[in-house]
Write a protein that holds these residues in place. Structure first.
Motif, PDB file in Angstrom:
ATOM      1  N   THR A  97       0.842  -1.213   0.000  1.00 59.77           N
ATOM      2  CA  THR A  97       0.000   0.000   0.000  1.00 59.77           C
ATOM      3  C   THR A  97       0.874   1.260   0.000  1.00 59.77           C
ATOM      4  O   THR A  97       0.629   2.201  -0.768  1.00 59.77           O
ATOM      5  N   ILE A 185      -5.199   5.993   5.615  1.00 55.47           N
ATOM      6  CA  ILE A 185      -5.089   4.527   5.717  1.00 55.47           C
ATOM      7  C   ILE A 185      -5.228   4.161   7.195  1.00 55.47           C
ATOM      8  O   ILE A 185      -4.567   4.783   8.040  1.00 55.47           O
ATOM      9  N   ASP A 204      -9.977   6.086   3.673  1.00 52.49           N
ATOM     10  CA  ASP A 204      -9.987   5.663   2.267  1.00 52.49           C
ATOM     11  C   ASP A 204      -9.555   4.214   2.098  1.00 52.49           C
ATOM     12  O   ASP A 204      -9.984   3.532   1.180  1.00 52.49           O
ATOM     13  N   ILE A 205      -8.642   3.769   2.966  1.00 50.65           N
ATOM     14  CA  ILE A 205      -8.090   2.410   2.831  1.00 50.65           C
ATOM     15  C   ILE A 205      -8.023   1.788   4.237  1.00 50.65           C
ATOM     16  O   ILE A 205      -7.627   2.463   5.199  1.00 50.65           O
ATOM     17  N   ALA A 225      -6.035  -5.603   2.228  1.00 53.36           N
ATOM     18  CA  ALA A 225      -6.288  -4.161   2.106  1.00 53.36           C
ATOM     19  C   ALA A 225      -7.659  -3.999   1.471  1.00 53.36           C
ATOM     20  O   ALA A 225      -8.016  -4.749   0.553  1.00 53.36           O
ATOM     21  N   GLY A 227     -10.496  -0.999  -0.066  1.00 55.62           N
ATOM     22  CA  GLY A 227     -10.629   0.411  -0.466  1.00 55.62           C
ATOM     23  C   GLY A 227     -11.426   0.542  -1.738  1.00 55.62           C
ATOM     24  O   GLY A 227     -12.188  -0.359  -2.110  1.00 55.62           O
ATOM     25  N   ILE A 232      -7.597  -0.586  -5.500  1.00 57.86           N
ATOM     26  CA  ILE A 232      -7.340  -2.024  -5.342  1.00 57.86           C
ATOM     27  C   ILE A 232      -6.881  -2.631  -6.674  1.00 57.86           C
ATOM     28  O   ILE A 232      -5.972  -3.476  -6.717  1.00 57.86           O
TER      29      ILE A 232
END
Ligand code: LCS
Length: 399
Positions: A97, A185, A204-205, A225, A227, A232
Motif C-alpha cells: 500500500t 489509511i 480511504d483504505i 487491504a 478500499g 485495489i
C-alpha cells in the motif's frame, strides 16, 4: 433456491454468506480450496481476452484465484469498501500500500505507536528508498497538521495502537486528510470491522493483519487491504503482481472459515478482556491498565464514539518493572508466552523486548512502552480460569 440480496444483510449474516455461499458447480457448502497455480483457457482468443481485460477470468494464482476472491469479496462487504485484496501477511499489505502511494522523495505521516514490524518498515527500510515516514502522536491532531507538507502522500493510523491501545480520532484524522487531499489509511487489526468501520468514518483504505482476529485460530499468516476499486485494481495489477506477496488458496480458505464466527468470537474476547481489565485495575501489584473499555483510558470517549466495542487486547504496567514482568511471564500457566494476538488461545508477551524491540530505547520511552508493560491477548477460555491464572502468577512476584 432464490438468491438472498447480500446488500441488505446484517454483519453476522455477511460473515457466513458474504464469500458467495454454496458452490454453484458442485453444491459444496464450504468454498473449495482452488489449489491450482494456473488456469486453462478455453481457446487462444479466450486467453488473449483475459490478458487484455476484455473478459474476466483467472490466469495464474499470483494474480488471482477463486478462493482468494471469496475472501476478498467478504472483506469488502464487512468493511463497506468497493474491493479488497488479500496478501501473504499484514506486512505485505502495508508495504504494498505504501509503495503504491509514495515515490522516492515523498513522505507520509503516521502514528508513532505501531506494531514493531510496521515501525521498522517505516523508519529503517523505507528510508533506503528515500521515502520518509513522519511518525507523530496521532492522538494529538495538531502534530498531524504540522507534519504534513506538499510532499506528503498519505496519513497512516493504527488505532487502537499496538501495544498501548492509544486511540486516534478517525473522523478528525479523515477531515485533515481530506483538507490536504491525501488518503487516510487505517490499520484496523485490533478492532476488526465488527467493532470499528473506518471507511464509514471517512478513511480511504483499511488494512488488516488477517493473521489475528480475522483468522482467529493462530494458524494462518495473512493480510488484506480494502478500499476503492481503482486503488485495489492498481494494487493488484502492479504491486501484488510484481512484488508477489500473495496469500495461498489454503490460507484464504482458513480466513473465510474464521470469518464465519467473527461476531461471536469478538463478543467473547471483549467480555473476557473487560473482566480481566477490571481485575487488574485494582490489583495491588499493578500500576496502570490500558484498556479502551475502562473509563480511565485517556481516549475512552473517542473510542465510545467510533467503536462499537473495545476488543480483546489488554496491556498493563506492572509494579517492579522488567524483573516483575519476567517473573509473571515465567509463572503463568494458561496464557501462552508468545507474540501474535487475536487467537482463541490467550497469549502474554513483553512488548519492549519482543514485538516492539525494533524501537530504540528513546522511542520506547517516547511512546510509553516501558519495561514494566505486559501485553495480553485475551482468548476464549473460561475467564475464571484466566483470572485465577493471572492471580497466581502475580502472587509469585515478590516486590
Ligand atoms: N498490524 C498490526 C496492528 C499488527 O499487530 C501486526 C502484527 C501487523 C500489522 C503485521 O501483520 P503480519 O505481517 O504479522 O500478519 N503484529 C504482531 C504482534 O503484535 N505480535 O506478532 C505479530
Amino acid at each position: 433456491m432464490s438468491k438472498f440480496d447480500l446488500k441488505k444483510a446484517h454483519f453476522a449474516t455477511l460473515c457466513i454468506h458474504g464469500s458467495g455461499g454454496v458452490d454453484q458447480s458442485t453444491g459444496a457448502l464450504s468454498i473449495p480450496i482452488y489449489q491450482s497455480s494456473t488456469f486453462a483457457f478455453k481457446n487462444a482468443k479466450h486467453g488473449a481476452d483475459i490478458f487484455s481485460g476484455e473478459q474476466e477470468g483467472y490466469v495464474y494464482t499470483r494474480i488471482g484465484n477463486p478462493t482468494q476472491s471469496a475472501f476478498e469479496k467478504e472483506m469488502a462487504f464487512l468493511e463497506g469498501g468497493e474491493a479488497a485484496l488479500a496478501f501473504g501477511s499484514g506486512m505485505a499489505a502495508i508495504s504494498s500500500t505504501i509503495f503504491s502511494l509514495c515515490r522516492s522523495g515523498d513522505n507520509f505521516v503516521s502514528s508513532n505507536t505501531l506494531y514493531g514490524g510496521t515501525h521498522s518498515l517505516f523508519v529503517d527500510t523505507l528510508p533506503r528508498l528515500e521515502i520518509e515516514a513522519r511518525e507523530v502522536d496521532t492522538t494529538n491532531l495538531s502534530e498531524i497538521e504540522e507534519a504534513i507538507d506538499e510532499k506528503t502522500r498519505c496519513l497512516y493510523i493504527e488505532t487502537p495502537a499496538n501495544p498501548t491501545l492509544m486511540i486516534s480520532d478517525l473522523a478528525a484524522c479523515a477531515k485533515i486528510a481530506r483538507k490536504h487531499k491525501i488518503p487516510l489509511i487505517v490499520d484496523n487489526t485490533f478492532s476488526t470491522p465488527y467493532f470499528q468501520r473506518p471507511l464509514e468514518l471517512g478513511a480511504d483504505i483499511v488494512i488488516h493483519s488477517a493473521t489475528k482476529y480475522i483468522g482467529g485460530h493462530g494458524d494462518t499468516v495473512a493480510g488484506v487491504a480494502i478500499g476503492g476499486k481503482e486503488f485495489i485494481d492498481d494494487l493488484r495489477g502492479n504491486f501484488l503482481r510484481d512484488l508477489g506477496g500473495i496469500i495461498s488458496p489454503l490460507n484464504a480458505w482458513l480466513l473465510v472459515r474464521g470469518l464465519k464466527t467473527l461476531p461471536v468470537r469478538m463478543e467473547q474476547h471483549q467480555r473476557n478482556a473487560l473482566k480481566i481489565a477490571k481485575f487488574l485495575q485494582f490489583h495491588p501489584k499493578v500500576d496502570y491498565v490500558w484498556y479502551p473499555g475502562l473509563a480511565s483510558h485517556p481516549q475512552h470517549e473517542i473510542g465510545k464514539q467510533q467503536m462499537s466495542g473495545y476488543g480483546g487486547m489488554v496491556s498493563f504496567e506492572i509494579k517492579g518493572g522488567r524483573k516483575a514482568g519476567e517473573k509473571l511471564m515465567n509463572s503463568i500457566k494458561i496464557f501462552t508466552l508468545a507474540v501474535s494476538l487475536g487467537d482463541v488461545d490467550s497469549l502474554i508477551e513483553h512488548p519492549a523486548s519482543m514485538t516492539h524491540s525494533t524501537y530504540s530505547s528513546e522511542e520506547l520511552v517516547k511512546v510509553g512502552i516501558t519495561d514494566g508493560l505486559v501485553r495480553l491477548s485475551v482468548g476464549l477460555e473460561d475467564v475464571h480460569d484466566l483470572i485465577d491464572d493471572l492471580s497466581q502468577a502475580l502472587k509469585a512476584i515478590k516486590i
